[in-house]
Design a protein around this motif. Structure first.
Motif, mmCIF file in Angstrom:
data_model
loop_
_atom_site.group_PDB
_atom_site.id
_atom_site.type_symbol
_atom_site.label_atom_id
_atom_site.label_comp_id
_atom_site.label_asym_id
_atom_site.label_seq_id
_atom_site.Cartn_x
_atom_site.Cartn_y
_atom_site.Cartn_z
ATOM 1 N N ASN A 142 0.839 -1.204 0.000
ATOM 2 C CA ASN A 142 0.000 0.000 0.000
ATOM 3 C C ASN A 142 0.874 1.254 0.000
ATOM 4 O OD1 ASN A 142 -2.178 -1.690 0.351
ATOM 5 N ND2 ASN A 142 -2.332 -1.314 2.560
ATOM 6 N N ARG A 168 -0.291 3.916 1.264
ATOM 7 C CA ARG A 168 -0.712 4.595 2.493
ATOM 8 C C ARG A 168 -1.425 3.566 3.361
ATOM 9 N NH1 ARG A 168 -6.278 5.363 1.574
ATOM 10 N NH2 ARG A 168 -6.765 5.054 -0.611
ATOM 11 N N ARG A 180 -4.189 1.572 4.829
ATOM 12 C CA ARG A 180 -5.569 1.254 4.466
ATOM 13 C C ARG A 180 -6.102 0.258 5.479
ATOM 14 N NH1 ARG A 180 -6.194 0.285 -1.936
ATOM 15 N NH2 ARG A 180 -8.292 1.024 -1.501
ATOM 16 N N ASN A 239 -12.277 -2.575 1.729
ATOM 17 C CA ASN A 239 -11.643 -1.640 2.666
ATOM 18 C C ASN A 239 -12.726 -0.912 3.443
ATOM 19 O OD1 ASN A 239 -8.552 -1.469 2.315
ATOM 20 N ND2 ASN A 239 -9.330 -1.671 0.238
ATOM 21 N N ASP A 265 -11.002 4.898 5.750
ATOM 22 C CA ASP A 265 -9.683 5.527 5.671
ATOM 23 C C ASP A 265 -9.432 6.190 7.018
ATOM 24 O OD1 ASP A 265 -9.183 4.671 3.162
ATOM 25 O OD2 ASP A 265 -9.749 6.534 2.163
ATOM 26 N N ASP A 272 -7.556 7.635 10.153
ATOM 27 C CA ASP A 272 -6.346 8.288 10.639
ATOM 28 C C ASP A 272 -6.554 8.561 12.130
ATOM 29 O OD1 ASP A 272 -4.240 9.853 11.283
ATOM 30 O OD2 ASP A 272 -4.622 11.434 9.812
ATOM 31 N N THR A 299 -14.267 8.884 6.549
ATOM 32 C CA THR A 299 -14.147 8.632 5.111
ATOM 33 C C THR A 299 -14.128 7.134 4.836
ATOM 34 O OG1 THR A 299 -12.832 10.633 4.956
ATOM 35 C CG2 THR A 299 -12.774 9.149 3.061
ATOM 36 N N GLY A 340 -13.497 3.571 3.106
ATOM 37 C CA GLY A 340 -12.433 2.976 2.298
ATOM 38 C C GLY A 340 -13.000 2.478 0.974
#
Lengths: 575, 271
Positions: A175, A177, A179, A201, A204, A206, A233, A235
């Motif tokens: 990846n 980033r 995921r 997924n 997202d 964080d 958000t 995935g």
């Protein structure tokens, strides 16, 4: 998983009157009132003794700590006995070096016990593991393993000597980033004989910016809980095409998998929804309409979930989908879809009408009676081999904090088992089965497989912050069965995507070999049929993933058969 | 005060940041402090800090006994922190009913049901009926909870009990239609839903359910008519558009169906 808008409060419901259900004389008798089967938790005796760690035990700061892990049934040493792979997680606090929990591979010793061979097999990885799926992606005869993570997913190549090699990087699956990979499935979507890979997924996520319960913004029945998924958000799902040289290409966009926005994908299963011989995919999305990716036969997919009526509740509301089970419960030759959802909602049973549409039969089938449980892993399982697929659900609340709510079903919840009555309806027999079905656990993933090769499909379960379970099914009905191992030669070796019709006692049943399934788990690739009183399998028809159709006749019952592509009768292809 | 300005600008986080030191600084008996405490309490409430909001709101409540907004916020905060007795008293003040009366329990039950605190709501509503067995609305609300819990027979009996008190209760008839729909009793469902519409023709719910009932009995024109009426009253109703799309698809009008599916999907994306 959302507590927002998933209830039945404003539900507008209604279902079609029951249609006729096909069936021959051997199967049309009403099932006996007495249960002939039972489930026993043999996990401790079997040596499944490593704890599954996943987030805080009493409260969770982020949704990451709530979703738990999956289980994979994998015959990694090709001895004909299914081994077990349990995915492990982590905690926000982390662990000192060398003390982090790892995934666990248990080798089946053929005597009802398992040996933990994790380290020996080279699978002692830690991190926020999620799901696992199995597939022989290089067709070398040994099943490989994919493990999804919040972080970096891992692809393990089976070296055929009892060990695995992490080939994530060389396979092109690194990846760019972080995921949050969840459900996954190997699938040969372009029928080139090589297994491709689908990965759902979730969010997202964080951790640096995600809201926490202390924000006061996220409550469940008045209790501060982990936030999301609404507001976070989503995935985007991913499809990786197998190049045939050990590497994969990310074709998510070109194949039509990537939607404009993420959809909080969780459970994944392959199926051939429209029976056209090309593998489709179903994804249980949380707080979003489910996705039914129809294979367009040209390397692309179209999400027909909404237009086919397989995405929403019957009144057009998205549900909090978790796990998915595919099977022909009404024996009309089409693959039906069962999906587990949030507490305060029913699970959803979509009957495949065969004309491209789902009929929501949740209430018509009698499954709508349960709204207390929060469902995860699920599977169709013929508990007494009477030829009718029963249903098994693993449950457990998302939020450990619900223990404060005395009237809720609790964080740890019992399983639910529905018996298929053979007339389109189901009966909840959980209480009649008693323990271990009624023992409360924070269940998540579940894999359905015949671990002891006794002709009864068993259930391996991953529990959050607990030891795993292994429910062995025994049955005194005397009903017959057959289990078929399909071996592809020009098709993918696992035969994922194959459709099998089994005729016995005047009844025809249909099954498939599927990638993924349940909740973040992998079920047995072997195709199992309960045969009732039928003393012989009259005929088995297989449509291989590449379109080849062939048949086998007059197979003895109560035994395992290996059907190798190209060895049957009447070879031909109509596709 | 800047904190008050932030509150009025719908920025409770900054309001709290500014008002917390202000409250400590101001003289206890000053009018400014009273305002600051009230706004700080409401800001905590708006920010979802329910437990934190309660002491501030309680401090000013005796000073503004007629402020129903403050009483309402307190009631909601108490309910969501699972203090039903205090929540009930606050809602009684909000709605000007006698504390401890059947009406107070009814109002509390309604509010708790709205907050999806069904267990608390059920207790309140049952107590209301013990105090006044013919209290309007209590059976209906209990019936709603029973339906939500998929206890359909109990829900049906409770809706009938409500109708015995108020035969013109359109929503009870609508819920009966809902129950019969779930039980596949289409004729009974259609009758109840029609009764509901004869009493109140301006609510989209019964039209939607009738649309579904007609589609399931293969009366596609009637189904389309009902669903279009539902949309007329409630243009952004996701279910109505989704079910209409299904009916149009069933009728073979693929392009029309696609249009409706697209509307339903857009509306669902706007939740």
């Amino acid at each position: 998983m959302s507590f927002c808008g998933t209830g039945l409060r404003d539900v507008v419901v209604g279902v079609l009157a029951l249609g006729s259900i096909g069936g021959g004389t051997a199967f049309t008798q009403p099932p006996p009132a007495k249960l002939t089967f039972s489930l026993t938790n043999v996990a401790r005796a079997a040596g499944l003794d490593s704890r599954i760690v996943y987030g805080g035990a009493t409260s969770n700061k982020y949704l990451l700590e709530t979703t738990g892990t999956g289980v994979a049934a994998i015959d990694y040493d090709r001895d004909g006995w299914l081994d077990l792979f349990f995915v492990n997680g982590s905690t926000l606090e982390g662990f000192p070096p060398g003390q982090a929990p790892t995934n666990h591979l248990y080798r089946n010793r053929h005597d009802g016990t398992f040996e933990d061979v994790t380290a020996k097999a080279g699978l002692a990885a830690s991190g926020w593991g999620q799901g696992a799926c199995v597939g022989d992606y290089d067709n070398d005869g040994y099943d490989d393993l994919f493990v999804s993570y919040w972080g970096q997913n891992r692809l393990y190549h089976n070296r055929a000597d009892g060990t695995f090699e992490d080939v994530t990087r060389s396979a092109g699956l690194t990846n760019a980033r972080t995921r949050w990979g969840t459900g996954c499935a190997f699938v040969d979507y372009d029928r080139d004989g090589r297994l491709d890979l689908f990965v759902a997924n979730y969010i997202d996520l964080d951790l640096a910016t995600a809201p926490t319960p202390e924000s006061g913004l996220c409550r469940y029945k008045g209790i501060q809980v982990a936030c999301g998924p609404p507001g976070l958000t989503g995935g985007k799902n991913a499809l990786y095409h197998n190049r045939g040289n050990g590497a994969f290409d990310d074709v998510s966009d070109s194949a039509g998998i990537t939607r404009a926005k993420g959809t909080y994908g969780l459970g994944v299963s392959t199926l051939d929804f429209d029976n056209d011989g090309w593998a489709d995919l179903y994804v249980a999305n949380d707080s979003n309409p489910s996705a039914l990716y129809r294979n367009n036969h040209d390397g692309t997919f179209t999400d027909i979930g909404i237009t086919s009526g397989c995405a929403y509740s019957q009144d057009g509301k998205p549900q909090a989908g978790m796990g998915v089970a595919i099977g022909d419960y009404d024996r009309n030759g089409t693959m039906d879809i069962f999906k587990t959802n949030f507490a305060g909602d029913t699970s959803t049973l979509y009957s495949n009408s065969g004309d491209g549409f789902c009929e929501d039969r949740t209430f018509a089938s009698g499954i709508g009676i349960n709204t207390r449980w929060l469902g995860w892993g699920t599977g169709w399982i013929d508990l007494d081999n009477d030829g009718w697929l029963d249903l098994f659900l693993t449950n457990g609340h998302v939020y450990p904090e619900v223990v404060q709510l005395k009237t809720e079903a609790g964080y740890k919840q019992r399983k639910v088992v529905y018996r298929n009555l053979g007339n389109g309806r189901f009966s909840d027999i959980s209480e009649r089965l008693g323990e271990p079905v009624t023992t409360p656990k924070a269940g998540r993933g579940a894999a359905f497989a015949d671990f002891d090769n006794d002709g009864h499909v068993d259930v391996a379960i991953s529990n959050v912050n607990d030891l795993p379970d292994l429910f062995r099914v025994t049955d005194a009905s005397g009903h017959h069965w057959t289990t078929l191992t399909l071996v592809g030669t020009t098709s993918n070796r696992n035969a994922i995507g194959a459709r099998v019709r089994c005729a016995s006692g005047g009844v025809v049943q249909s099954q498939e070999v599927r990638g993924g399934g349940s909740y973040l788990s992998q079920n047995d690739f072997r195709v199992h049929f309960g045969l009732g009183d039928a003393a012989r399998v009259e005929r088995v028809d297989v449509r291989w993933p590449n379109g080849l159709e062939e048949s086998w006749e007059s197979l003895p019952v109560d035994t395992f058969h290996v059907l190798k592509e190209g060895s049957g009768r009447g070879q031909g292809s109509n596709r | 005060m800047l904190g008050v300005a932030y509150y009025h600008a719908n920025d409770p986080a900054h309001a709290i940041e500014h008002l917390t030191p202000t409250v400590q600084r101001l003289a206890h008996s000053s009018l400014e402090r009273r305002e600051a405490v009230q706004v700080l309490g409401l800001s905590h409430y708006l920010a979802g800090h329910l437990a934190e909001s309660i002491p501030y709101l309680e401090e000013v409540r005796p000073l503004v006994p007629d402020d129903i907004k403050l009483a309402y916020a307190l009631g909601m905060a108490y309910a969501q922190t699972r203090q039903p007795d205090k929540a009930r008293d606050s809602f009684a003040l909000t709605f000007h009913v006698a504390p401890g009366s059947a009406a107070a329990h009814l109002i509390a039950g309604q509010m708790m049901n709205r907050l999806e605190l069904e267990d608390l709501a059920e207790t309140e509503l049952k107590t209301a009926l013990q105090k006044d067995p013919r209290l309007p609305e209590a059976h209906y609300l209990l019936g709603q909870i029973a339906i939500f819990r998929s206890r359909l027979d109990e829900g049906l009996a409770l809706m009938r009990d409500e109708l015995a008190i108020n035969p013109a209760h359109a929503m009870a008839l609508y819920r009966i239609g809902d129950i019969y729909s779930r039980q596949l009793k289409w004729d009974a469902a259609i009758a109840a839903l029609q009764q509901s519409l004869w009493i109140n023709p301006y609510f989209s719910g019964p039209y939607i359910l009738l649309g579904k009932a007609y589609s399931k009995t293969n009366q596609l024109e009637a189904a389309e008519d009902m669903l279009r009426r539902a949309i007329q009253y409630d243009p952004n109703n996701k279910s109505a558009h989704y079910l209409l799309a299904q009916v149009l698809q069933q009728a073979g009008r693929t392009e029309d169906a696609k249009r409706e599916f697209a509307i339903a999907e857009r509306l669902l994306g706007e939740k």
